[in-house]
Every structure is written in C-alpha cells, then in structure tokens.
Design an enzyme around this catalytic site. Structure first.
Site, mmCIF file in Angstrom:
data_model
loop_
_atom_site.group_PDB
_atom_site.id
_atom_site.type_symbol
_atom_site.label_atom_id
_atom_site.label_comp_id
_atom_site.label_asym_id
_atom_site.label_seq_id
_atom_site.Cartn_x
_atom_site.Cartn_y
_atom_site.Cartn_z
ATOM 1 N N GLU A 1 0.831 -1.213 0.000
ATOM 2 C CA GLU A 1 0.000 0.000 0.000
ATOM 3 C C GLU A 1 0.862 1.259 0.000
ATOM 4 O OE1 GLU A 1 -3.090 -0.371 -1.233
ATOM 5 O OE2 GLU A 1 -3.553 -1.719 0.416
ATOM 6 N N HIS A 2 0.556 2.165 -0.903
ATOM 7 C CA HIS A 2 1.287 3.435 -1.119
ATOM 8 C C HIS A 2 2.720 3.169 -1.575
ATOM 9 C CE1 HIS A 2 -1.418 6.802 0.323
ATOM 10 N NE2 HIS A 2 -2.122 5.726 0.645
ATOM 11 N N ASP B 1 -3.866 0.958 -9.710
ATOM 12 C CA ASP B 1 -5.281 0.698 -9.986
ATOM 13 C C ASP B 1 -5.536 0.528 -11.482
ATOM 14 O OD1 ASP B 1 -5.227 1.258 -7.324
ATOM 15 O OD2 ASP B 1 -6.274 3.172 -7.490
ATOM 16 N N SER C 1 -11.271 1.249 -6.539
ATOM 17 C CA SER C 1 -10.840 1.746 -7.851
ATOM 18 C C SER C 1 -11.950 1.882 -8.887
ATOM 19 C CB SER C 1 -9.713 0.871 -8.428
ATOM 20 O OG SER C 1 -8.632 0.917 -7.575
ATOM 21 N N SER C 2 -13.071 2.429 -8.459
ATOM 22 C CA SER C 2 -14.118 2.696 -9.448
ATOM 23 C C SER C 2 -13.605 3.691 -10.489
ATOM 24 C CB SER C 2 -15.370 3.242 -8.753
ATOM 25 O OG SER C 2 -15.036 4.359 -7.981
ATOM 26 N N SER C 3 -12.815 4.685 -10.083
ATOM 27 C CA SER C 3 -12.352 5.682 -11.069
ATOM 28 C C SER C 3 -11.449 5.050 -12.106
ATOM 29 C CB SER C 3 -11.633 6.861 -10.428
ATOM 30 O OG SER C 3 -11.561 6.786 -9.068
HETATM 31 C C1 GLA Z 1 -4.951 4.522 -4.363
HETATM 32 C C2 GLA Z 1 -4.071 4.970 -5.523
HETATM 33 C C3 GLA Z 1 -3.030 3.918 -5.860
HETATM 34 C C4 GLA Z 1 -2.250 3.494 -4.627
HETATM 35 C C5 GLA Z 1 -3.200 3.163 -3.483
HETATM 36 C C6 GLA Z 1 -2.479 2.899 -2.192
HETATM 37 O O1 GLA Z 1 -5.720 3.433 -4.734
HETATM 38 O O2 GLA Z 1 -4.867 5.214 -6.664
HETATM 39 O O3 GLA Z 1 -2.166 4.393 -6.861
HETATM 40 O O4 GLA Z 1 -1.311 4.459 -4.266
HETATM 41 O O5 GLA Z 1 -4.144 4.199 -3.246
HETATM 42 O O6 GLA Z 1 -1.752 1.735 -2.276
#
Ligand code: GLA
Length: 384
Positions: free
Chosen positions: A33-34, A171, A125-127
């Site tokens: 994550e991140h 995403d 990640s709907s966008s």
């Molecule tokens: C969101 C962002 C991704 C990623 C995550 C965290 O989904 O769109 O690019 O950074 O947060 O892992």
C-alpha cells in the site's frame, strides 16, 4: 452485476445506435500500500465488479457522455475539448479523451454510456475502471490501440494530469491487466509483473466500512509528500536513491533523525511493505497461506501505526475478522482513511464469515457494512 445486454438496450434507446461494449474491473489490493508511487511492489487482483462502457460513433462533431449511475448526460464538442477538470464524474472519461488527444489521436464524435457496479469512493478503484473502460472504448473507434501496460499509464496520466489526483499506477494497471483467479505482483518501477494463482479454496471477502475514502483528498497527497521527503533526505547521502524503493532500514537508522518524525514513520512503512509484498507473492505461489496471512496482519499494523492511514472503523473491522473461523489474513486495502478491508478466507467458511463479520461490526460501530464475496477476474476487455 449489471448486464452488458442491459447497457446495450439503454444505449440503443438513448442514442439510436448499436454500441460496442467494454468492461473494466475494479480491484482489491492484497498487499503493498502506497508503494506504487515509490516505485515499489504491489499485489492487487481485479474483482468481479466492473464499469461497462458502450460506445458508438456520431457524425455531428459531439461527444455525448451518459452515466447510468448518475442518470446524467454531458455534451462536449470535439473541436473544443475541455482542458481542465470540473469536479464532475465526466472528468474521468474526458480526462482519458484529453490524454489520448495529447498523444496525437484524432478524437471523433461519439456517444458513450457508462454503467458500473464498483462501489464508489470505497477504495476499490471505481475511477480507474471508468478510465480504463473509456480508453478501450475510445481507442476502438480511433483504431489506435495500446498494450495493457501502456493503456494503464495513459489512464494514470488522465487521473494525475486532468482529474488532479496524485495516484500511482496500481489501480489502472490491474484494471487493464488482471487475470482470472490470480493476484498480480507488479514491480511499479519497470511494470514487469508475475501472476500468483489464488487457490480455489480461498475466497476474497471485501468488507466495506462505509467510511468514505477519496484519493483526490488531502490525506493521500500529504502521505505522498512525506514519502518523497524521506526519499529526498536519504538521497542527500546516497544519490542513487531516487525513490524509497531504493532505500533500506539502515538508511533510516543513519539519517532518519534528519527527517520529520512523520516522514520517518511513513518511510518505515514503505520500506518494510515492499519486503512484505514480495514475500507475500512468494507465499501465495508456494501455497503457504499461513505465511501470507501473517504478512497481511503485519501490513495492516504498519499501515495503521506507521503510515497512520487507517481509522477506527477499519481497525475494528480487521480486529473482528481476526477472531472469526476461516480467516487467512485481513487488512485495510486501498488508499486508506476508510474504504474496505480485504479478508482472505477459506472458501467453505466464507458465507458464515461474511455474516458474522457484518453483524459484529454493526454491534461495535452502529454501521451496517457492505460485505462482498468476490472472485479474482480478468482485466479489461470487449464484451459485446
Ligand atoms: C490509491 C491509488 C493507488 C495506490 C493506493 C495505495 O488506490 O490510486 O495508486 O497508491 O491508493 O496503495
């Protein structure tokens, strides 16, 4: 799930033209994550919730975009495409059009209908699914198509440069390149990836805390700035470190005192998360589910305490899951500050697990969560 044939009927009724239909899935991140914008590792899976986009061409020089979710239409002129976002759902499809046009594509007039069942603002990640579905639809008309990884990069640019959200590549990449029954370990530096099969005996149980999450919001951007601050401090001593991907815990021991205390904690999360993510892919590939579960638990603690991207509700959802039969691993997934947890659960326990988790979460928080039992799915494709 909404059916492609329903979108076809809807598009025909509204635009009097037969559409070509494309689907792009949302995603759940198992771990990492991140780490994407730090050029590290992530391991998401595409899910069986998706955005459908139906497209047909028009000869009046207009782009007409209709969202069945918002029951609203917007009209644009191909000769005067918008150059900036308007904080409206149409920013996502028009951001993609803007980027494709900037790539030299000649954008024709078209009608586009969009209909998705990926929960909005929930960290699924709907966008990205709207962007990827739009990109496939529009490029099917221009005839200039792209391999999945490049398509993902263009959609990420739509979000960074047009929508104004400073997200990484994860995403859009998984929405474009996911594979049925697999998680995908992605190296966000060179976009190389490895598929890790998810055993038939394992269910993906996604638990929505119902606390809203937004990548365009301030906290995501603040975290990203802190991660970059930490990398910049290390780079003063080791110029080869461009991103935290290149750093290690020794660097933090030596130069952490030169960072703000929060940048130091964020960096510790990113550096340890990269290691955990690569280990987790190895555990999944070798069917070592106990190890995978332990890594997910450690990842949640790191995300919550060092990255400080969790919240009371998400911590509660994870704690409650830990006491339930059938759990392999649970953690908060996605950008943080609310949204969903991902629970890997033994499939035969999944229904019972979902019910018990929902009930105990409501008792603890007073919120009725949405719990989805998902399957890892294929990435974006034409369906009709
Ligand atoms: C969101 C962002 C991704 C990623 C995550 C965290 O989904 O769109 O690019 O950074 O947060 O892992």
């Amino acid at each position: 799930m909404q059916e492609p044939s329903d979108l076809c009927t809807l598009h025909l009724d509204r635009f009097k033209a037969e559409p070509a239909i494309f689907a792009a899935p949302g995603r759940v991140n198992l771990i990492g994550e991140h780490t994407d914008y730090a050029e590290g590792f992530v391991m998401p899976a595409a899910i069986d919730f998706a955005t459908l986009a139906g497209i047909s061409s028009r000869d009046d020089g207009k782009i007409v975009v209709y969202s069945e979710n918002f029951k609203e239409e917007r009209v644009f002129n191909v000769l005067a495409l918008p150059k900036t976002a308007t904080k409206h759902w149409s920013d996502y499809p028009m951001g993609v059009v803007h980027i494709l046009s900037g790539e030299g594509q000649v954008i024709p007039g078209f009608s586009l209908s969009i209909w998705g069942d990926v929960p909005l603002n929930s960290g699924l990640s709907s966008s990205a699914s709207v962007e990827v579905a739009t990109a496939l639809a529009v490029t099917s008309l221009t005839g200039i198509t792209y391999p999945g990884p490049i398509l993902a990069r263009l959609c990420q640019r739509a979000e960074n440069e047009f929508v104004g959200a400073s997200c990484g590549i994860m995403d859009q990449f998984i929405s474009a390149n996911g594979a049925k029954d697999h998680a995908l370990l992605l190296d966000c530096r060179d976009l190389s990836f490895k598929l890790a099969p998810i055993p038939e005996s394992v269910a993906l149980v996604i638990a929505n805390t119902m606390v809203k999450h937004s990548v365009a919001g301030g906290e995501y951007t603040t975290r990203r700035a802190e991660v970059e601050e930490a990398a910049a401090v290390i780079a003063q001593h080791r110029p080869e470190v461009r991103f935290l991907r290149d750093a290690n815990l020794d660097d933090l021991a030596r130069w952490g005192a030169q960072m703000s205390p929060s940048a130091l904690k964020r960096a510790r999360h990113i550096i340890t998360e990269n290691t955990r993510t690569v280990d987790a892919a190895d555990a999944l590939i070798h069917h070592d589910l106990a190890r995978l579960g332990r890594l997910m638990a450690e990842a949640h603690i790191s995300y919550s305490r060092d990255f400080e991207a969790s919240c009371f509700e998400a911590d509660t959802m994870v704690t409650l899951a830990n006491d339930l039969k059938g759990l392999i691993g649970a953690r908060l997934t996605g950008g943080g500050f609310g949204g969903c947890t991902i629970n890997l659960v033994e499939r035969e326990e999944a229904e019972h697990f979902a019910e018990a988790l929902g009930a105990s979460y409501t008792i603890e928080t007073g919120i009725v969560p949405q719990i989805l039992i998902c399957h890892a799915s294929d990435g974006a494709h034409r369906v009709h």
